[in-house]
Design a protein around this motif. Structure first.
Motif: not given
Length: 148
Positions: A9-11, A20-27, A33-38, A59-68
């Motif tokens: 998954e990380l690969e 540059g496909n931050t939308f799919r990467a964030l998905d 993250v959910e798998d590890f939290r539950d 994940c927070g970093y990517i969310h905050g910088n996805d346009d960059q």
């Protein structure tokens, strides 16, 4: 969580970020993250909790910088640089020679900054134009271009 599945998954996430496909990467990151939290059957180990924390921060970093985040795959195909390693290496080489404490003639931070400005102007091919602006009538017999 199966470590091999997490690695796969990380690969995939890395591939999407590289292109540059931050939308799919964030998905995918959000799912991971959910798998590890539950945890399904047992409480997570300290290592798993630490990984989950780092994964959430990433994940927070990517969310905050996805346009960059650039599309490095496209840059690579167009022959554009995908890193600033060449410039950083030059800076490290120039600075480290004179900024170390054991050096007999050590530079001040201001002197190092000024040198880097001149060096950048030379590499960009702008120094001759600067001299022509500062000293009207200045000409260069054969302009030399430097490769970056």
């Amino acid at each position: 969580m199966d470590p091999e599945r997490v690695d796969a998954e990380l690969e995939r996430i890395k591939h999407f970020l590289w292109h540059g496909n931050t939308f799919r990467a964030l998905d995918l990151l959000d799912d991971l993250v959910e798998d590890f939290r539950d945890p399904v059957h047992r409480s997570p180990s300290d290592t798993q909790q630490a990984f989950s924390t780092r994964l959430g921060e990433f994940c927070g970093y990517i969310h905050g910088n996805d346009d960059q985040i650039p599309n490095y795959g496209e840059r690579h195909r167009c022959g554009e640089p995908v890193s600033s390693a060449t410039a950083e290496s030059a800076v490290d080489q120039v600075i480290s020679k004179r900024m170390v404490k054991k050096q007999q003639m050590r530079w001040s931070p201001r002197g190092a900054h000024l040198l880097l400005q001149v060096r950048t102007r030379v590499i960009n091919g702008d120094l001759a134009d600067d001299f022509a602006r500062w000293y009207p009538g200045f000409t260069t017999p054969g302009r030399v271009e430097f490769a970056a």
